[in-house]
Design a protein around this motif. Structure first.
Motif, PDB file in Angstrom:
ATOM      1  N   SER A  36      -0.053 -20.746  -0.531  1.00 39.21           N
ATOM      2  CA  SER A  36      -0.771 -19.570  -0.999  1.00 39.21           C
ATOM      3  C   SER A  36      -0.886 -18.571   0.146  1.00 39.21           C
ATOM      4  N   ILE A  37      -1.287 -17.367  -0.182  1.00 34.07           N
ATOM      5  CA  ILE A  37      -1.514 -16.357   0.862  1.00 34.07           C
ATOM      6  C   ILE A  37      -2.542 -16.860   1.861  1.00 34.07           C
ATOM      7  N   ALA A  38      -3.601 -17.494   1.362  1.00 35.59           N
ATOM      8  CA  ALA A  38      -4.651 -17.984   2.254  1.00 35.59           C
ATOM      9  C   ALA A  38      -4.117 -19.059   3.201  1.00 35.59           C
ATOM     10  N   LEU A  39      -3.276 -19.953   2.695  1.00 35.18           N
ATOM     11  CA  LEU A  39      -2.733 -20.996   3.557  1.00 35.18           C
ATOM     12  C   LEU A  39      -1.743 -20.421   4.559  1.00 35.18           C
ATOM     13  N   LYS A  75       1.453 -20.477  -9.293  1.00 35.27           N
ATOM     14  CA  LYS A  75       0.349 -19.949 -10.104  1.00 35.27           C
ATOM     15  C   LYS A  75      -0.133 -18.617  -9.541  1.00 35.27           C
ATOM     16  N   GLU A  76      -0.212 -18.536  -8.224  1.00 33.75           N
ATOM     17  CA  GLU A  76      -0.619 -17.283  -7.586  1.00 33.75           C
ATOM     18  C   GLU A  76       0.406 -16.191  -7.851  1.00 33.75           C
ATOM     19  N   ILE A  77       1.685 -16.564  -7.800  1.00 38.01           N
ATOM     20  CA  ILE A  77       2.753 -15.595  -8.056  1.00 38.01           C
ATOM     21  C   ILE A  77       2.723 -15.133  -9.513  1.00 38.01           C
ATOM     22  N   THR A  78       2.607 -16.078 -10.442  1.00 37.11           N
ATOM     23  CA  THR A  78       2.628 -15.749 -11.873  1.00 37.11           C
ATOM     24  C   THR A  78       1.529 -14.768 -12.241  1.00 37.11           C
ATOM     25  N   ALA A  79       0.370 -14.917 -11.636  1.00 34.12           N
ATOM     26  CA  ALA A  79      -0.757 -14.037 -11.950  1.00 34.12           C
ATOM     27  C   ALA A  79      -0.464 -12.580 -11.625  1.00 34.12           C
ATOM     28  N   ARG A  80       0.483 -12.356 -10.706  1.00 41.04           N
ATOM     29  CA  ARG A  80       0.744 -10.972 -10.275  1.00 41.04           C
ATOM     30  C   ARG A  80       1.797 -10.270 -11.116  1.00 41.04           C
ATOM     31  N   PHE A  81       2.425 -10.970 -12.053  1.00 37.29           N
ATOM     32  CA  PHE A  81       3.344 -10.292 -12.977  1.00 37.29           C
ATOM     33  C   PHE A  81       2.609  -9.245 -13.798  1.00 37.29           C
ATOM     34  N   ALA A  82       1.297  -9.404 -13.934  1.00 36.87           N
ATOM     35  CA  ALA A  82       0.496  -8.460 -14.715  1.00 36.87           C
ATOM     36  C   ALA A  82       0.083  -7.232 -13.906  1.00 36.87           C
ATOM     37  N   ASP A  83       0.392  -7.198 -12.610  1.00 35.43           N
ATOM     38  CA  ASP A  83       0.055  -6.027 -11.797  1.00 35.43           C
ATOM     39  C   ASP A  83       0.777  -4.786 -12.325  1.00 35.43           C
ATOM     40  N   PRO A  84       0.234  -3.596 -12.078  1.00 38.48           N
ATOM     41  CA  PRO A  84       0.881  -2.372 -12.563  1.00 38.48           C
ATOM     42  C   PRO A  84       2.332  -2.233 -12.103  1.00 38.48           C
ATOM     43  N   ASP A  85       2.639  -2.750 -10.920  1.00 36.83           N
ATOM     44  CA  ASP A  85       4.018  -2.653 -10.412  1.00 36.83           C
ATOM     45  C   ASP A  85       4.827  -3.915 -10.702  1.00 36.83           C
ATOM     46  N   GLY A  86       4.300  -4.774 -11.591  1.00 41.51           N
ATOM     47  CA  GLY A  86       5.001  -6.001 -11.927  1.00 41.51           C
ATOM     48  C   GLY A  86       4.930  -7.060 -10.845  1.00 41.51           C
ATOM     49  N   GLY A  87       4.122  -6.797  -9.821  1.00 41.31           N
ATOM     50  CA  GLY A  87       3.965  -7.749  -8.726  1.00 41.31           C
ATOM     51  C   GLY A  87       4.752  -7.390  -7.487  1.00 41.31           C
ATOM     52  N   PHE A  90       2.812  -7.296  -4.120  1.00 37.96           N
ATOM     53  CA  PHE A  90       2.332  -8.622  -3.747  1.00 37.96           C
ATOM     54  C   PHE A  90       3.484  -9.517  -3.312  1.00 37.96           C
ATOM     55  N   PHE A  91       4.588  -9.489  -4.057  1.00 36.10           N
ATOM     56  CA  PHE A  91       5.720 -10.342  -3.723  1.00 36.10           C
ATOM     57  C   PHE A  91       6.297  -9.980  -2.350  1.00 36.10           C
ATOM     58  N   ALA A  92       6.401  -8.677  -2.082  1.00 37.19           N
ATOM     59  CA  ALA A  92       6.919  -8.242  -0.781  1.00 37.19           C
ATOM     60  C   ALA A  92       5.995  -8.685   0.345  1.00 37.19           C
ATOM     61  N   ASP A  93       4.689  -8.559   0.123  1.00 36.87           N
ATOM     62  CA  ASP A  93       3.719  -8.976   1.133  1.00 36.87           C
ATOM     63  C   ASP A  93       3.765 -10.486   1.335  1.00 36.87           C
ATOM     64  N   SER A  94       3.865 -11.239   0.255  1.00 38.20           N
ATOM     65  CA  SER A  94       3.909 -12.700   0.339  1.00 38.20           C
ATOM     66  C   SER A  94       5.135 -13.173   1.105  1.00 38.20           C
ATOM     67  N   MET A  95       6.305 -12.589   0.804  1.00 35.34           N
ATOM     68  CA  MET A  95       7.520 -13.001   1.503  1.00 35.34           C
ATOM     69  C   MET A  95       7.457 -12.625   2.987  1.00 35.34           C
ATOM     70  N   ALA A  96       6.849 -11.488   3.285  1.00 33.65           N
ATOM     71  CA  ALA A  96       6.723 -11.074   4.685  1.00 33.65           C
ATOM     72  C   ALA A  96       5.807 -12.020   5.454  1.00 33.65           C
ATOM     73  N   ARG A  97       4.699 -12.418   4.836  1.00 32.44           N
ATOM     74  CA  ARG A  97       3.784 -13.348   5.493  1.00 32.44           C
ATOM     75  C   ARG A  97       4.451 -14.704   5.718  1.00 32.44           C
ATOM     76  N   CYS A  98       5.191 -15.152   4.715  1.00 31.51           N
ATOM     77  CA  CYS A  98       5.884 -16.433   4.839  1.00 31.51           C
ATOM     78  C   CYS A  98       6.944 -16.358   5.932  1.00 31.51           C
ATOM     79  N   ALA A  99       7.723 -15.284   5.950  1.00 24.00           N
ATOM     80  CA  ALA A  99       8.758 -15.123   6.969  1.00 24.00           C
ATOM     81  C   ALA A  99       8.148 -15.104   8.372  1.00 24.00           C
TER      82      ALA A  99
END
Length: 271
Positions: A36-39, A75-87, A90-99
């Motif tokens: 998750s983002i928190a982890l 589950k965290e990713i799926t929840a963001r499909f409902a974002d105005p930009d389709g996620g 969030f997806f870009a931020d998540s991949m950057a944090r993971c990288a």
């Protein structure tokens, strides 16, 4: 983090240091230790602290529960499909944090040992592959299954393709088939295989052995190794020769050579 034993616990990450070895334990067993983002943030913060702590000379990365790490938290990713930009954001931020976390591990001055007790899948396989050494329990499995859900494991492929031969990596990525510990060792993803009951104790013993070396020599060596592997042969030798000269000029090299010739144990100063 001082020598001796100390530790602190968070809901998703447990940190402990004992006798120059820092242990980071993923602690989301109910969520299969999903990243998750928190982890990811907790891992990034811990690695930043360790990088500047001269008392820490080796790191162990392990996990609670039957799964080492199931990758990104779907589950965290799926929840963001409902974002105005389709996620997208969030997806870009998540991949950057993971990288950033995956790059922080090889960039860390101290060696990092992954102790994999169960399934390491997708970004969890990436996490193990990013470490300097991987010790696996006999029941451990490794997998990059993204194609099964229409999501090719492109970011896990970065660490995986640097840990195993190209065609072995592509087979894992294209088939999504999990491989066992023996096959993972055969292709170079795993260093050692141990009975599950012995995994933590034996990994701790290996980490203590590494921590007992000259920290300066080990850190110079890790940095040089990672640098030269991507270079053409002549440049690789230039980098390695410069590292050898730097190492020879260090106090620990004189101490180590002197101790060897005098047939006594060296007394490292880590400088």
């Amino acid at each position: 983090m001082p020598d001796g034993a100390s530790g602190r616990s968070a809901s998703i990450l447990v940190l402990e240091d004992r006798d120059a070895v820092a242990t980071l334990t993923l602690n989301r067993p109910a969520a299969r230790n999903g990243l998750s983002i928190a982890l990811l943030d907790a891992l990034a913060a811990a690695l930043r602290d360790i990088a500047t702590d001269p008392a820490i000379r080796c790191v162990v990365l392990q996990a609670e529960g039957p799964v080492f790490c199931a990758g990104h938290d779907l589950k965290e990713i799926t929840a963001r499909f409902a974002d105005p930009d389709g996620g997208h954001a969030f997806f870009a931020d998540s991949m950057a944090r993971c990288a950033a976390v995956m790059q922080a591990i090889p960039a860390l001055p101290q060696p990092v040992i992954a102790a994999v007790q169960g399934l390491a899948t997708a970004a969890g396989c990436q996490l193990a592959a990013a470490c300097d050494l991987v010790i696996a329990a006999e029941e451990a499995r490794f997998c990059t299954p993204g194609v099964e859900i229409g999501l090719f494991c492109s970011t896990p492929a970065v660490a995986l393709s640097r840990a195993v031969p190209r065609k072995a990596a592509m087979e894992m990525l294209l088939t999504a088939e999990p491989i066992g510990a023996e096959e993972a060792r055969r292709i170079g993803l795993v260093n050692r295989i141990l009975p599950g009951a012995a995994l933590r104790a034996e990994t701790a013993a290996l980490a203590a052995r590494i921590a007992g070396r000259s920290a300066l020599a080990v850190q110079l060596g890790k940095r040089c190794f990672n640098h030269q592997t991507g270079l053409p042969l002549p440049q690789a030798y230039e980098v390695a020769a410069a590292a050898m000269v730097e190492n020879l000029l260090a106090e620990d090299a004189a101490e180590g050579i002197g101790a060897f010739l005098a047939k006594r144990a060296p007394e490292w100063r880590h400088r």
